[in-house]
Design a protein around this motif. Structure first.
Motif, mmCIF file in Angstrom:
data_model
loop_
_atom_site.group_PDB
_atom_site.id
_atom_site.type_symbol
_atom_site.label_atom_id
_atom_site.label_comp_id
_atom_site.label_asym_id
_atom_site.label_seq_id
_atom_site.Cartn_x
_atom_site.Cartn_y
_atom_site.Cartn_z
ATOM 1 N N GLN A 82 0.852 -1.188 0.000
ATOM 2 C CA GLN A 82 0.000 0.000 0.000
ATOM 3 C C GLN A 82 0.886 1.235 0.000
ATOM 4 O O GLN A 82 1.885 1.287 0.725
ATOM 5 N N VAL A 83 0.504 2.208 -0.802
ATOM 6 C CA VAL A 83 1.260 3.449 -0.928
ATOM 7 C C VAL A 83 0.357 4.613 -0.534
ATOM 8 O O VAL A 83 -0.784 4.701 -0.988
ATOM 9 N N GLU A 84 0.866 5.493 0.325
ATOM 10 C CA GLU A 84 0.149 6.717 0.681
ATOM 11 C C GLU A 84 1.025 7.916 0.314
ATOM 12 O O GLU A 84 2.192 7.985 0.704
ATOM 13 N N THR A 85 0.443 8.827 -0.454
ATOM 14 C CA THR A 85 1.086 10.107 -0.701
ATOM 15 C C THR A 85 0.263 11.160 0.032
ATOM 16 O O THR A 85 -0.644 10.832 0.778
ATOM 17 N N GLY A 86 0.569 12.408 -0.178
ATOM 18 C CA GLY A 86 -0.211 13.430 0.504
ATOM 19 C C GLY A 86 -1.638 13.530 0.028
ATOM 20 O O GLY A 86 -2.491 14.085 0.728
ATOM 21 N N THR A 87 -1.929 12.997 -1.146
ATOM 22 C CA THR A 87 -3.256 13.200 -1.739
ATOM 23 C C THR A 87 -4.028 11.920 -1.993
ATOM 24 O O THR A 87 -5.229 11.977 -2.232
ATOM 25 N N GLU A 88 -3.380 10.769 -1.975
ATOM 26 C CA GLU A 88 -4.100 9.535 -2.296
ATOM 27 C C GLU A 88 -3.446 8.328 -1.656
ATOM 28 O O GLU A 88 -2.312 8.379 -1.197
ATOM 29 N N GLU A 89 -4.202 7.246 -1.641
ATOM 30 C CA GLU A 89 -3.722 5.958 -1.162
ATOM 31 C C GLU A 89 -4.096 4.915 -2.201
ATOM 32 O O GLU A 89 -5.219 4.915 -2.711
ATOM 33 N N TYR A 90 -3.155 4.035 -2.537
ATOM 34 C CA TYR A 90 -3.441 3.037 -3.558
ATOM 35 C C TYR A 90 -2.578 1.799 -3.349
ATOM 36 O O TYR A 90 -1.600 1.806 -2.606
ATOM 37 N N GLU A 91 -2.983 0.744 -4.031
ATOM 38 C CA GLU A 91 -2.277 -0.529 -3.987
ATOM 39 C C GLU A 91 -1.258 -0.579 -5.124
ATOM 40 O O GLU A 91 -1.510 -0.046 -6.208
ATOM 41 N N ALA A 92 -0.121 -1.208 -4.865
ATOM 42 C CA ALA A 92 0.922 -1.302 -5.889
ATOM 43 C C ALA A 92 1.645 -2.635 -5.771
ATOM 44 O O ALA A 92 1.600 -3.295 -4.735
ATOM 45 N N VAL A 93 2.306 -3.012 -6.859
ATOM 46 C CA VAL A 93 3.233 -4.132 -6.847
ATOM 47 C C VAL A 93 4.644 -3.544 -6.816
ATOM 48 O O VAL A 93 4.991 -2.707 -7.665
ATOM 49 N N ALA A 94 5.424 -3.947 -5.821
ATOM 50 C CA ALA A 94 6.787 -3.438 -5.658
ATOM 51 C C ALA A 94 7.741 -4.266 -6.511
ATOM 52 O O ALA A 94 7.862 -5.475 -6.316
ATOM 53 N N VAL A 95 8.415 -3.612 -7.462
ATOM 54 C CA VAL A 95 9.283 -4.315 -8.411
ATOM 55 C C VAL A 95 10.693 -3.726 -8.361
ATOM 56 O O VAL A 95 10.923 -2.617 -8.864
ATOM 57 N N PRO A 96 11.653 -4.426 -7.762
ATOM 58 C CA PRO A 96 13.036 -3.939 -7.792
ATOM 59 C C PRO A 96 13.572 -3.937 -9.228
ATOM 60 O O PRO A 96 13.345 -4.883 -9.985
ATOM 61 N N ALA A 97 14.275 -2.883 -9.581
ATOM 62 C CA ALA A 97 14.932 -2.851 -10.885
ATOM 63 C C ALA A 97 16.148 -3.763 -10.846
ATOM 64 O O ALA A 97 16.715 -4.029 -9.782
ATOM 65 N N ALA A 98 16.551 -4.248 -12.020
ATOM 66 C CA ALA A 98 17.686 -5.181 -12.082
ATOM 67 C C ALA A 98 18.598 -4.818 -13.243
ATOM 68 O O ALA A 98 18.180 -4.164 -14.208
ATOM 69 N N GLY A 99 19.864 -5.238 -13.129
ATOM 70 C CA GLY A 99 20.806 -5.093 -14.232
ATOM 71 C C GLY A 99 20.996 -3.656 -14.668
ATOM 72 O O GLY A 99 21.095 -2.735 -13.853
ATOM 73 N N ALA A 100 21.016 -3.460 -15.980
ATOM 74 C CA ALA A 100 21.266 -2.137 -16.545
ATOM 75 C C ALA A 100 20.180 -1.143 -16.157
ATOM 76 O O ALA A 100 20.455 0.051 -15.974
ATOM 77 N N ARG A 101 18.941 -1.625 -16.019
ATOM 78 C CA ARG A 101 17.838 -0.732 -15.649
ATOM 79 C C ARG A 101 18.044 -0.188 -14.237
ATOM 80 O O ARG A 101 17.806 0.995 -13.988
ATOM 81 N N ARG A 102 18.519 -1.034 -13.318
ATOM 82 C CA ARG A 102 18.782 -0.557 -11.959
ATOM 83 C C ARG A 102 19.866 0.513 -11.992
ATOM 84 O O ARG A 102 19.748 1.558 -11.319
ATOM 85 N N ASP A 103 20.945 0.271 -12.735
ATOM 86 C CA ASP A 103 22.052 1.230 -12.792
ATOM 87 C C ASP A 103 21.588 2.565 -13.361
ATOM 88 O O ASP A 103 21.978 3.635 -12.875
ATOM 89 N N GLU A 104 20.760 2.497 -14.382
ATOM 90 C CA GLU A 104 20.234 3.728 -14.997
ATOM 91 C C GLU A 104 19.387 4.506 -14.002
ATOM 92 O O GLU A 104 19.526 5.735 -13.865
ATOM 93 N N LEU A 105 18.498 3.817 -13.291
ATOM 94 C CA LEU A 105 17.622 4.493 -12.333
ATOM 95 C C LEU A 105 18.412 5.026 -11.145
ATOM 96 O O LEU A 105 18.131 6.128 -10.649
ATOM 97 N N PHE A 106 19.414 4.255 -10.679
ATOM 98 C CA PHE A 106 20.196 4.730 -9.542
ATOM 99 C C PHE A 106 20.979 5.987 -9.919
ATOM 100 O O PHE A 106 21.097 6.923 -9.115
ATOM 101 N N ALA A 107 21.485 6.026 -11.142
ATOM 102 C CA ALA A 107 22.195 7.233 -11.593
ATOM 103 C C ALA A 107 21.238 8.428 -11.619
ATOM 104 O O ALA A 107 21.607 9.549 -11.238
ATOM 105 N N GLN A 108 19.999 8.188 -12.031
ATOM 106 C CA GLN A 108 18.989 9.245 -12.041
ATOM 107 C C GLN A 108 18.699 9.721 -10.611
ATOM 108 O O GLN A 108 18.585 10.930 -10.350
ATOM 109 N N VAL A 109 18.610 8.772 -9.690
ATOM 110 C CA VAL A 109 18.364 9.099 -8.282
ATOM 111 C C VAL A 109 19.510 9.944 -7.724
ATOM 112 O O VAL A 109 19.287 10.954 -7.044
ATOM 113 N N VAL A 110 20.742 9.559 -8.021
ATOM 114 C CA VAL A 110 21.906 10.271 -7.472
ATOM 115 C C VAL A 110 21.998 11.685 -8.041
ATOM 116 O O VAL A 110 22.399 12.618 -7.332
ATOM 117 N N ARG A 111 21.619 11.855 -9.292
ATOM 118 C CA ARG A 111 21.628 13.213 -9.863
ATOM 119 C C ARG A 111 20.662 14.121 -9.100
ATOM 120 O O ARG A 111 20.941 15.299 -8.880
#
Length: 283
Positions: A82-111
Motif C-alpha cells: 500500500q502506498v500513501e502520498t499526501g493526496t491519495e492511497e493506492y495498492e501497488a506491486v513493488a518491483v526492484p529494478a535489475a541489471g542495466a535498468r537498476r544502474d540507470e535508475l540509480f544514476a537518475q536518483v543520485v543526480r
C-alpha cells in the motif's frame, strides 16, 4: 527508530503528507508492506522520486548499511504493498529494478539526491531501486458481498492478464533480469491474493452459504476441488520463478496459459452460481 517513524507517520497523515524536522520540504510517501515472517502490516516513511513515466521509486539505502532494510525483505516475499502520498492511497506491486535498468535508475536518483551516492560508497551491497507500480484498478460496480466478489475476480483477471503479457515478452530494455523480477513480483502478488481469496471462501463464505442453501452442497464440493487444482498450478508457477527466475524456462508460458484457462472457467462458474444467491441475500 520505530518511535521516530511513528511520529513521522502520524504527522504525515495529519497534514496531507507534509512533515517538519529533518524531512521538511522533502517529498515523502508511506509504504506499507506485509511482514515476510509475521504476516503483519508494517508502515515506513520513505523519500521518493519518479521515473520518466511517473512511477514512484524508493531506494533501499538503509543509510549505507551492509544489510537491506526490513521493508525491502518484506516486499521481496510479498510484493503487494500500500502506498500513501499526501493526496491519495493506492495498492501497488513493488518491483526492484535489475541489471542495466537498476544502474540507470540509480544514476537518475543520485543526480537528484547526491546523498544516495554517498550511501552506496559506504557499502559493498548494490543498493536496490524499487518501482511501485499501481495494480490494475477494477471499479466495484455494485455494493455488498456480490460487488466485492466481482471486484476481486476483476482484479485477479487483470493481474493474470498482465502476468501473461510479461511471460510472452522477449528481450527488453534492462535485459532478462529486469523482465524476470517484474514477472516474479507480479506473479507472486497474483498468487498471494488468489490464495487468500480461496482460503476465505473455503473457510467462511462457502460454509455460510451452504447452511443457507443445502441444495448447493455438491457445487461447493466441486469448486473446493477446483481450488485444490488451482493451488497446485500456483505452486508450479512460483517454483518456476525460483532462480534464475526470469520466466524464460521451457514450459513457463504454458503453465501461465493453463492457469488462465482453469481460473477463467472457475471464476465464470462461481459468478454464474453465486451472484444470484448473494444478491438475493442482500436484496
Amino acid at each position: 527508530m520505530s518511535s521516530f517513524n511513528e511520529s513521522v507517520i502520524a504527522e504525515f497523515r495529519a497534514n496531507a503528507g507534509k512533515v517538519g524536522g529533518p524531512f521538511e520540504g522533502a517529498e515523502l510517501l508511506l509504504l506499507t508492506t506485509t511482514g515476510a515472517r509475521s504476516g503483519k502490516p508494517h508502515t515506513v516513511p520513505l523519500g521518493f522520486l519518479r521515473d520518466d513515466g511517473g512511477t514512484p521509486l524508493v531506494v533501499a539505502s538503509a543509510a549505507g548499511a551492509d544489510r537491506h532494510p526490513a521493508w525491502y525483505h518484506n516486499l521481496l516475499a510479498r510484493p503487494l504493498v500500500q502506498v500513501e502520498t499526501g493526496t491519495e492511497e493506492y495498492e501497488a506491486v513493488a518491483v526492484p529494478a535489475a541489471g542495466a535498468r537498476r544502474d540507470e535508475l540509480f544514476a537518475q536518483v543520485v543526480r537528484a539526491e547526491p546523498g544516495y551516492g554517498e550511501y552506496q560508497g559506504r557499502t559493498a551491497r548494490v543498493i536496490p531501486v524499487v518501482a511501485l507500480q499501481r495494480t490494475h484498478e477494477v471499479p466495484e460496480e455494485e455494493g455488498g458481498i456480490a460487488g466485492k466478489l466481482l471486484a476481486v475476480h476483476g482484479w485477479l483477471r487483470a493481474q493474470l492478464a498482465h502476468v501473461r503479457e510479461l511471460a510472452g515478452e522477449g528481450p527488453r530494455e534492462g535485459g532478462a533480469a529486469s523482465l524476470g523480477l517484474q514477472l516474479r513480483q507480479h506473479c507472486l502478488a497474483f498468487c498471494h491474493t488468489l490464495e487468500f481469496h480461496h482460503r476465505s471462501e473455503d473457510a467462511g463464505l462457502f460454509p455460510y452459504l451452504e447452511q443457507q442453501h443445502p441444495h448447493m452442497r455438491e457445487f461447493f464440493r466441486r469448486v473446493g476441488a477446483e481450488h485444490a487444482v488451482i493451488a497446485r498450478l500456483q505452486e508450479e508457477l512460483v517454483r518456476a520463478l525460483d532462480p534464475p527466475g526470469d520466466g524464460s524456462g521451457d514450459g513457463f508460458s504454458g503453465r501461465v496459459e493453463r492457469m488462465s484457462r482453469e481460473l477463467e472457467s472457475h471464476l465464470d462458474r462461481e459468478e454464474e452460481q453465486l451472484l444470484p444467491v448473494l444478491r438475493a441475500l442482500e436484496g
